[in-house]
Design a protein around this motif. Structure first.
Motif, PDB file in Angstrom:
ATOM      1  N   GLU A 176      13.892   2.104  43.828  1.00 36.14           N
ATOM      2  CA  GLU A 176      13.869   2.512  41.463  1.00 36.14           C
ATOM      3  C   GLU A 176      15.082   1.829  40.762  1.00 36.14           C
ATOM      4  N   ARG A 235      14.019   1.687  36.631  1.00 33.03           N
ATOM      5  CA  ARG A 235      14.161   3.318  36.449  1.00 33.03           C
ATOM      6  C   ARG A 235      14.774   3.726  37.479  1.00 33.03           C
ATOM      7  N   THR A 290      21.153   5.669  32.394  1.00 29.38           N
ATOM      8  CA  THR A 290      19.827   5.751  32.797  1.00 29.38           C
ATOM      9  C   THR A 290      19.411   6.376  31.287  1.00 29.38           C
ATOM     10  N   ARG A 293      15.775   1.587  26.617  1.00 30.76           N
ATOM     11  CA  ARG A 293      15.136   1.361  28.620  1.00 30.76           C
ATOM     12  C   ARG A 293      16.830   0.570  28.716  1.00 30.76           C
ATOM     13  N   PRO A 339      10.758   5.734  32.500  1.00 28.56           N
ATOM     14  CA  PRO A 339      10.311   4.853  34.109  1.00 28.56           C
ATOM     15  C   PRO A 339      10.536   5.977  35.084  1.00 28.56           C
ATOM     16  N   GLY A 340       9.504   6.015  35.356  1.00 25.64           N
ATOM     17  CA  GLY A 340      10.022   6.473  37.031  1.00 25.64           C
ATOM     18  C   GLY A 340      10.524   7.867  37.472  1.00 25.64           C
TER      19      GLY A 340
END
Length: 368
Positions: free
Chosen positions: A100, A105, A251, A271, A339-340
């Motif tokens: 991930e 993510r 992150t 992102r 995301p994730g």
């Protein structure tokens, strides 16, 4: 005379399997289950290498934790079994954690652990042992509704763990019991002390259990040697501002550690572009998300017309939103949606279900 305690969810079973992690919560559950007169069996899953786990505390299912669980079981006079699930945990949780991060993510391994070894595999162990239910020390409430068992937030907001249990299936919920969901943590420790349990003052688990020092990058790097491959740090307007030292160090929502000084305004990670190995940054306004696409949605709540709220991080407050198919639309722009992570949906105190955040839709247009 033994002291009397009011369980949040009374047991009605002849044989109870209790998931014992070695901490105070699951130990109290085991002790209270045994006091009902039901045959109580403690089960601990060993998730780490025996040598590496020696002396580790403050996690769960490590060497000292297994010894603590066994000591509690001996104290209250119940059977206790340890099952080796190290390889299963490594393949389904730790490897997924690394993948991930490599995909840009932000993972939640605790949910994956609950979905796999803790509820799927432990569920089967309890069935094989002929138990009427599986009890855990999670701080959530199981409420019998008109159409069956419902999952509700814990009475103590500071301890609520419903975010991490959104993927619980209805069949699992029917079988599970969460007797601590209506109790504050200090009362649980008082019960442990009154029952003479050695773990009454044991510290709570911290961070991710297999990352006790908080160094996530070290874990990922060990499994994926190319994790430190660098790339560009790019502003949302397209400007290249510098180089990063590997996307595993970043992150969504991160502000510190970008090492791109000289900017007139604070910048945040907006992102992560895994394919291009780019870290996209921008002002706080660029973090605003209007909607998110969800994958692998698990639904527990039936049909609901009342307003919903959504929680998109474990420490975030639920915010008003609506679900249109797999698209979660926020009533007002939400920040730090990564995301994730998971988006968990509530109707009041009830957990309706949730899904994994697959992608986000910015509330402002990006040039990058």
């Amino acid at each position: 005379m033994q002291p009397e305690f009011q369980l949040s969810e009374p047991f009605d079973a002849r044989r109870i399997v209790v998931a014992m992690s070695g901490g105070v919560d699951s130990s109290v559950v085991a002790a209270l289950a045994a006091r009902t007169g039901a045959e109580t069996i403690g089960v601990t899953l060993q998730l780490y290498d025996h040598g590496a786990a020696v002396g580790r505390t403050g996690s769960c299912c490590a060497g000292q934790d297994i010894r603590d669980a066994r000591a509690v079981a001996d104290r209250i006079g119940i059977a206790h079994y340890v099952f080796d699930y190290e390889s299963r945990f490594r393949d389904s949780v730790i490897a997924d954690f690394a993948d991930e991060y490599m995909a840009g993510r932000t993972p939640i391994p605790c949910v994956k652990c609950n979905m796999g070894v803790k509820f799927t595999d432990l569920f089967q162990i309890a069935r094989d042992l002929g138990a009427d239910c599986l009890a855990t020390g999670h701080y959530v409430r199981r409420v019998e509704g008109p159409q069956g068992a419902e999952l509700h937030r814990a009475a103590d907001p500071a301890r609520d763990q419903s975010y991490f249990l959104f993927a619980t299936t209805q069949a699992q919920l029917d079988y599970l019991r969460f007797p601590l969901g209506g109790l504050p943590k200090p009362q649980v420790r008082e019960i442990a002390a009154e029952l003479g349990l050695s773990v009454a003052l044991k510290p709570d688990s911290q961070d991710i259990c297999f990352v006790p020092d908080g160094d996530y990058a070290k874990i990922v790097r060990k499994l994926r040697p190319d994790a430190d491959e660098g790339g560009d740090i790019v502003h949302v307007d397209g400007r290249v501002l510098g180089r990063h030292k590997g996307m595993i160090h970043y992150t969504v929502g991160q502000r510190k550690g970008l090492e791109i000084g000289g900017q007139p305004d604070p910048l945040y990670v907006v992102r992560l572009d895994a394919e291009g190995r780019r870290v996209i940054v921008g002002p706080k306004a660029a973090l605003a998300v209007g909607a998110a696409r969800l994958s692998d949605i698990n639904w527990l709540g039936g049909d609901f017309t009342e307003p919903l709220t959504a929680k998109v991080r474990s420490m975030a407050k639920p915010v008003p939103a609506r679900l249109d198919g797999d698209r979660l639309i926020f009533n007002a722009p939400e920040y730090g949606v990564a995301p994730g992570q998971a988006a968990v949906l509530y109707a009041g105190e009830r957990v309706l279900g949730g899904g994994w955040i697959a992608a986000t839709e910015a509330a402002m247009a990006e040039a990058a």
